[in-house]
Design a protein around this motif. Structure first.
Motif, PDB file in Angstrom:
ATOM      1  N   GLY A  93       0.814  -1.212   0.000  1.00 28.42           N
ATOM      2  CA  GLY A  93       0.000   0.000   0.000  1.00 28.42           C
ATOM      3  C   GLY A  93       0.845   1.257   0.000  1.00 28.42           C
ATOM      4  N   TYR A  94       1.865   1.301   0.852  1.00 25.48           N
ATOM      5  CA  TYR A  94       2.765   2.456   0.851  1.00 25.48           C
ATOM      6  C   TYR A  94       3.452   2.611  -0.507  1.00 25.48           C
ATOM      7  N   ASN A  95       3.885   1.494  -1.076  1.00 27.66           N
ATOM      8  CA  ASN A  95       4.537   1.555  -2.383  1.00 27.66           C
ATOM      9  C   ASN A  95       3.593   2.065  -3.456  1.00 27.66           C
ATOM     10  N   VAL A  96       2.347   1.640  -3.412  1.00 28.80           N
ATOM     11  CA  VAL A  96       1.372   2.101  -4.402  1.00 28.80           C
ATOM     12  C   VAL A  96       1.230   3.613  -4.337  1.00 28.80           C
ATOM     13  N   ILE A  97       1.130   4.175  -3.156  1.00 26.33           N
ATOM     14  CA  ILE A  97       0.988   5.629  -3.027  1.00 26.33           C
ATOM     15  C   ILE A  97       2.245   6.337  -3.518  1.00 26.33           C
ATOM     16  N   GLY A  98       3.396   5.851  -3.098  1.00 24.76           N
ATOM     17  CA  GLY A  98       4.639   6.487  -3.540  1.00 24.76           C
ATOM     18  C   GLY A  98       4.833   6.414  -5.039  1.00 24.76           C
ATOM     19  N   LEU A  99       4.536   5.268  -5.633  1.00 27.45           N
ATOM     20  CA  LEU A  99       4.657   5.130  -7.087  1.00 27.45           C
ATOM     21  C   LEU A  99       3.619   5.962  -7.821  1.00 27.45           C
ATOM     22  N   SER A 100       2.433   6.094  -7.234  1.00 32.73           N
ATOM     23  CA  SER A 100       1.404   6.925  -7.862  1.00 32.73           C
ATOM     24  C   SER A 100       1.831   8.388  -7.908  1.00 32.73           C
ATOM     25  N   ALA A 101       2.582   8.813  -6.903  1.00 35.17           N
ATOM     26  CA  ALA A 101       3.057  10.196  -6.900  1.00 35.17           C
ATOM     27  C   ALA A 101       3.944  10.482  -8.102  1.00 35.17           C
ATOM     28  N   ASN A 102       4.592   9.456  -8.634  1.00 37.30           N
ATOM     29  CA  ASN A 102       5.443   9.649  -9.813  1.00 37.30           C
ATOM     30  C   ASN A 102       4.638   9.999 -11.052  1.00 37.30           C
ATOM     31  N   ILE A 103       3.353   9.699 -11.039  1.00 38.89           N
ATOM     32  CA  ILE A 103       2.525  10.014 -12.206  1.00 38.89           C
ATOM     33  C   ILE A 103       2.298  11.509 -12.327  1.00 38.89           C
TER      34      ILE A 103
ATOM     35  N   ASP B  50       0.505  15.146 -11.888  1.00 42.33           N
ATOM     36  CA  ASP B  50      -0.721  15.892 -11.654  1.00 42.33           C
ATOM     37  C   ASP B  50      -1.946  15.010 -11.483  1.00 42.33           C
ATOM     38  N   CYS B  51      -1.973  13.890 -12.176  1.00 47.42           N
ATOM     39  CA  CYS B  51      -3.132  13.000 -12.041  1.00 47.42           C
ATOM     40  C   CYS B  51      -3.294  12.518 -10.610  1.00 47.42           C
ATOM     41  N   PHE B  52      -2.212  12.441  -9.883  1.00 45.84           N
ATOM     42  CA  PHE B  52      -2.284  12.048  -8.476  1.00 45.84           C
ATOM     43  C   PHE B  52      -2.552  13.262  -7.594  1.00 45.84           C
ATOM     44  N   PHE B  53      -1.768  14.315  -7.750  1.00 49.46           N
ATOM     45  CA  PHE B  53      -1.844  15.434  -6.826  1.00 49.46           C
ATOM     46  C   PHE B  53      -3.114  16.267  -7.032  1.00 49.46           C
ATOM     47  N   ARG B  54      -3.589  16.366  -8.259  1.00 48.92           N
ATOM     48  CA  ARG B  54      -4.784  17.180  -8.522  1.00 48.92           C
ATOM     49  C   ARG B  54      -6.057  16.324  -8.605  1.00 48.92           C
ATOM     50  N   GLY B  55      -5.889  15.036  -8.569  1.00 49.42           N
ATOM     51  CA  GLY B  55      -7.054  14.174  -8.707  1.00 49.42           C
ATOM     52  C   GLY B  55      -7.663  13.732  -7.390  1.00 49.42           C
ATOM     53  N   PHE B  56      -6.990  14.044  -6.260  1.00 45.40           N
ATOM     54  CA  PHE B  56      -7.479  13.583  -4.967  1.00 45.40           C
ATOM     55  C   PHE B  56      -7.455  14.714  -3.951  1.00 45.40           C
ATOM     56  N   ASP B  57      -8.361  14.610  -3.022  1.00 44.30           N
ATOM     57  CA  ASP B  57      -8.397  15.552  -1.906  1.00 44.30           C
ATOM     58  C   ASP B  57      -7.312  15.146  -0.920  1.00 44.30           C
ATOM     59  N   CYS B  58      -6.384  16.034  -0.668  1.00 48.82           N
ATOM     60  CA  CYS B  58      -5.261  15.731   0.221  1.00 48.82           C
ATOM     61  C   CYS B  58      -5.717  15.334   1.615  1.00 48.82           C
ATOM     62  N   SER B  59      -6.857  15.860   2.033  1.00 44.04           N
ATOM     63  CA  SER B  59      -7.310  15.565   3.394  1.00 44.04           C
ATOM     64  C   SER B  59      -7.629  14.089   3.585  1.00 44.04           C
ATOM     65  N   ILE B  60      -8.060  13.413   2.504  1.00 37.69           N
ATOM     66  CA  ILE B  60      -8.370  11.983   2.609  1.00 37.69           C
ATOM     67  C   ILE B  60      -7.088  11.198   2.872  1.00 37.69           C
ATOM     68  N   LEU B  61      -6.037  11.524   2.144  1.00 38.81           N
ATOM     69  CA  LEU B  61      -4.755  10.857   2.350  1.00 38.81           C
ATOM     70  C   LEU B  61      -4.178  11.191   3.718  1.00 38.81           C
TER      71      LEU B  61
END
Length: 1024
Positions: free
Chosen positions: A851-861, A863-874
């Motif tokens: 799970g941690y790896n999935v989040i970290g690897l998703s960050a490499n994508i 804007d789709c990660f950073f602008r696609g989700f509400d930071c408060s949920i994470l």
């Protein structure tokens, strides 16, 4: 005089007390303090006392200490004497040598007396040495004991100058060394004369049965050899050869009494560096003499005992190992010196081959280093060819010797021929296993295989050297390597075609798989060397490996370990299939046949069959990596087979994940579009279950919902495999995996259009994962922990494997004891552990890791990660229970999640993302680390929240593990701070010059610094 004797008596008493283990510590300290006061007191009293202590009236221990006190005086307080006193002291020191010329004197006392003379010579310099030398020559002629003492003086002088005496100033060292060098015309002939005279006398007296006299001469010969070895380190080789020392030491190699000392001389000779000036030819001449001596001794040994000798005197093998060691250094560094003589070079290589083939492991191991050096240089610098006539020509090997023009080397023979390469391969393949009693393959009567009894040899390192040699030879002689590995495997496979295969045979098959893989990689993988070969060579390679492949495909091994081994044999041929894909369909079908032949068991107590099935699936991944585009035409057929097996219930989720990963590897060679299609095909079935609200509301709405989830093992492990496949999909997809540069497309480079293959799946993939991680984190909350089941409580404790990793151990075997909380409360573990507890522990760890790896690897994508989700949920998922997290989990969270997010977060989103994530983390870590470090510094025990299996006899191990966890987290926090302060993330910070200008302006201008904060992380940190 009486006062001097009284002081000497007191000093002798102090020495006795300091050396007596029965003395109290206070008495020893007082004795040492008294001795130091004497050494630092009046120098003349010190000298007189020390001279009295070396008289024969005292014990050997006191006399020995007296000599050391005299050496201390000369070394550190010599300048306090007047010139006349120095001269008198030097005369007394030399007279001591005369007094020590007594057969009854102990060797240690004689050694200290001669070392004292060497100290005096070192302090007085070259002039005194020139005056002393004739007296030493005269003394050496009196008898064997005197000659031994003179030889010991000659030994100590150069050894102390070049190695030990660091306090001798550079100028005086050079002056004294120059004086010794100028005296070599006297010293070296003297040493040879003493060697010849006393060696002959020792033999003569021995033949006359005068054993006591013979021993005196033998001791002199040993002393002379030690002196010669001291000069072999630095004296010009021309002088060593001119005065017959190479010849003399070579003759002593035939004497069992002195040959090991003589071996040391040739070892030092072999290590000498080749000069670059005009005396290079003289160096070559001396080295040729060394080659001749060592080659003659090696030839005598190999001719006398052969390479298959099993029973022989171990001293003979020890001597041979010393000779072989010198031969290795000589051949690796100075083969140029005999390059002009083709016969001599060929003979040298044959001797080294004899050592390599030898029954004794020690001889083989030494020679392996030479062949590795030779083949490395041959591969990196070109073929190793040697001239046959002109001594000024060099070999075509710049790493070993200077390179001559291509014109000079044209048509020169290659001494590393096919026969030598064949032997290198055969022996390397035979020695790939440890010592065993394998009947019919390798008996102990044929080779002494590696065993744990050998010192200084790690089997893993040794085997890696063998594999490197196999690769080097195969890259130079591909056909020879293909023939040898095929021939050896043919024999082994024929002998293995039996209903039951012994474990020893399995070990042999495993070793041959590694050998086959090394050969195939060297010929087919990672280079364009194959394209440079002639069509005839390519055809030969094709025929050999195709025949071997068909033979492997015909094997009918049924046992799980053999099934795994056969799968690994097939994936070892992956690079071959890249060039010759005709048989790849058959290989894929064989792998599926192996997979389906193994029993499908959900709960196999031994896990043998389950492990074997997973290993077969990993072979698909290896072949996909190696064969690359050759598998693309088979993708649809593989997909259909996977679907059929899954529909029939003959493919487990973990196996499906591995095959799916192989699919992603195949797609990566086809481009970004193919990746997207494969991902959609693999992820669409997962999404249907993953996004359902029923299971999320049932299990993830409340922390205690995990109790219900753990009661449904099948669904629990489905969730696990889903998350782990998300991780594999992110790792195996992307621009770099598809050999496609995103910056070629402006819309992608500027982040305005998300085209990463996984970008289409983040929206449905991550929200349930955030909820799952939040619930897992809450299990460590004190309020929730009280309501957990016994299995969940036990599953939260650190596993034995993790504890072993912290301790740096390969495994940690602990009897059942008690699980201990940080607060000291305990849970009884003397019951039989519920089998679900370990499953839950593995599940929790796997979900957290992936799970941690999935989040970290998703960050490499991006804007789709950073602008696609509400930071408060994470933030809620990761930081809600950070105060209850174990140190090992916080470290993991920082490393896998927060560092990638900090590095990749867009500048305009840093306030929103980084403040929410980092503020609670830093606040908690500051408090937790301060408390733990304070406890560690004041109480000697780092208090960490992590829980261990506590046993009475592992208290020290617990302390080590706690300290390791504390240091690891501290190091990870420091690394995060380093990332935050990196120049790449702080481009908006002013330079030192700008800050200086601001300091010189009005205070109102400081407000302009606020503009920097929006472009730098450190500026944001200062604002908050």
């Amino acid at each position: 005089m009486d006062d001097g004797k009284a002081t000497a008596s007191n000093v002798a008493g102090a020495i006795a007390v300091s050396l007596d283990s029965a003395s109290s510590s206070d008495a020893r300290r007082a004795a040492v303090a008294y001795l130091d006061s004497v050494k630092g007191g009046d120098i003349r009293v010190f000298a007189n006392t020390s001279l009295l202590l070396i008289h024969k009236d005292y014990s050997s221990e006191i006399r020995l200490h007296g000599f050391k006190m005299l050496q201390h005086l000369v070394r550190f307080r010599w300048h306090e004497f007047s010139i006349q006193e120095r001269s008198e002291f030097a005369r007394v020191a030399f007279n001591l040598i005369m007094e020590m010329a007594n057969p009854l004197e102990e060797w240690a006392l004689k050694s200290q007396a001669t070392s004292l003379v060497a100290e005096v010579v070192r302090r007085e310099g070259a002039v005194f040495w020139q005056e002393l030398l004739p007296s030493l020559v005269s003394l050496s002629n009196k008898g064997p004991v005197e000659a031994e003492l003179v030889s010991m003086i000659l030994r100590w002088l150069p050894e102390d100058i070049t190695v030990h005496n660091e306090d001798l100033e550079g100028d005086r060292r050079r002056v004294l060394l120059r004086g010794l060098t100028e005296s070599l015309t006297d010293i070296l002939p003297l040493l040879y004369s003493l060697l010849e005279r006393h060696f002959g006398a020792a033999l003569s007296e021995y033949n006359r049965q005068q054993l006591d006299v013979a021993k005196k001469h033998a001791a002199t010969v040993t002393a002379v050899l030690n002196a010669i070895n001291a000069y072999a380190e630095w004296a010009p080789l021309l002088d060593l050869a001119k005065y017959h020392l190479i010849l003399g030491c070579g003759l002593l190699l035939s004497s069992p009494e002195f040959r090991l000392h003589a071996c040391e001389f040739f070892k030092l000779m072999s290590q000498r560096k080749r000069p670059q000036d005009a005396i290079a030819s003289e160096f070559n001449s001396a080295m040729v003499n060394t080659f001749q001596v060592l080659m003659q001794v090696s030839g005598n040994f190999l001719n006398k005992f052969g390479i298959r000798a099993v029973v022989a005197d171990e001293s003979e093998f020890e001597f041979a190992e010393r000779i072989c060691e010198s031969m290795v250094v000589l051949g690796s560094s100075h083969l140029l010196c005999i390059a002009w003589d083709g016969n001599m070079t060929s003979q040298f290589l044959q001797l080294m081959m004899g050592y390599f083939q030898h029954y004794k492991f020690g001889l083989h191991f030494q020679s392996l280093l030479f062949w590795l050096t030779l083949m490395r240089e041959s591969v990196s610098k070109g073929r190793y060819v040697l001239p046959t006539k002109d001594p000024n020509l060099a070999v075509d090997n710049p790493g070993l010797v200077p390179t001559q023009s291509d014109k000079e080397k044209k048509g020169l023979p290659n001494f590393v021929n096919d026969d030598i390469c064949a032997v290198l391969l055969d022996v390397s393949l035979q020695r790939m296993i440890k010592k065993s009693n394998t009947p019919g393959y390798l008996s102990n009567e044929t080779l002494e295989l590696w065993s744990d009894e050998f010192d200084g040899s790690d089997f893993g390192q040794y085997r890696s050297r063998l594999l490197e040699l196999i690769r080097l030879v195969a890259s130079q002689k591909p056909v020879v390597a293909a023939v040898r590995i095929s021939h050896r495997l043919d024999i082994i496979l024929v002998n293995s075609a039996q209903p039951t295969i012994l474990s020893e045979a399995v070990a042999l098959l495993e070793s041959m798989q590694a050998g086959l893989e090394a050969v195939v990689i060297a010929i087919f993988d990672g280079s364009t060397e194959l394209n440079h070969h002639t069509s005839e060579i390519k055809f030969q390679l094709h025929v050999i490996f195709e025949g071997l492949l068909q033979q492997l495909l015909s094997q009918k091994w049924a046992e799980p370990p053999l099934t795994v081994l056969l799968a690994h044999y097939l994936d070892a041929l992956g690079p071959y299939l890249k060039f010759y894909p005709e048989s790849i369909t058959t290989v894929v079908n064989k792998l599926f046949e192996l997979l389906t032949s193994l029993p499908l068991t959900l709960k196999d107590p031994s896990n043998i069959a389950r492990h074997a099935r997973l290993q077969v699936c990993t072979s698909f991944i290896r072949i996909a990596k190696a064969a690359q585009k050759s598998l693309l035409p088979l993708m649809k057929g593989i997909a259909d087979t996977m679907a059929l097996l899954q529909a029939e219930g003959r493919l487990l989720r973990g196996e499906h994940n591995l095959l799916g990963e192989a699919f992603l590897v195949m797609a990566s060679s086809a481009g970004i579009q193919q990746q997207q299609e494969v991902l959609s095909w693999l992820l669409e079935p997962l999404s249907k279950q993953w996004i359902q609200l029923e299971w999320q509301n049932a299990y993830l709405s409340d922390p205690l919902g995990l109790k219900q989830l753990c009661s449904d093992p099948q669904f629990m492990w489905n969730i696990f495999h889903t998350v782990t496949f998300f991780e594999k999909a992110l790792k195996r997809s992307g621009y770099n995996k598809a050999n496609w540069n995103p910056h070629d497309s402006p819309s992608i480079a500027d982040g305005s259009n998300c085209r990463h293959p996984m970008s289409f799946h983040l929206a449905w993939m991550l929200p349930p994962l955030f909820r799952l991680l939040r619930i897992i984190h809450s299990l460590w909350s004190p309020t929730i922990a009280q309501a957990l089941t016994v299995e969940l409580i036990g599953a939260k404790y650190m596993s034995q494997v993790e504890q072993a990793s912290l301790l740096g151990e390969s495994g940690l075997k602990l009897p059942k004891g008690q699980l201990t909380h940080a607060d000291g409360s305990q849970i009884d573990m003397h019951r039989e552990e519920d089998p679900n507890e370990n499953d839950i522990r593995n599940w929790l760890k796997g979900i957290r890791d992936s799970g941690y790896n999935v989040i970290g690897l998703s960050a490499n994508i991006g804007d789709c990660f950073f602008r696609g989700f509400d930071c408060s949920i994470l933030t809620m998922a990761l930081m809600e229970n950070v105060q209850s997290m174990d140190f090992r989990h916080i470290r993991q969270l920082i490393h896998l999640v927060l560092v990638p997010i900090v590095k990749l977060c867009p500048a305009d989103l840093r306030v929103q993302w980084l403040e929410n994530l980092l503020h609670p983390l830093f606040l908690h870590c500051q408090q937790a680390l301060s408390y733990s470090w304070s406890s560690f510094m004041h109480e000697g025990r780092a208090k960490v929240p992590d829980t261990f299996i506590s046993l009475p006899d592992i208290e020290l191990k617990l302390e080590v593990m706690e300290e390791k966890l504390l240091r690891d987290l501290t190091r990870e926090i420091c690394n995060l701070l380093l990332v935050l302060a990196s120049p790449a993330l702080n481009s908006g910070l002013p330079s030192l010059e700008q800050l200086g200008n601001v300091n010189r302006t009005e205070s109102s201008s400081l407000n302009s610094l606020d503009a920097f904060s929006t472009n730098s992380i450190m500026g944001l940190e200062n604002m908050y």
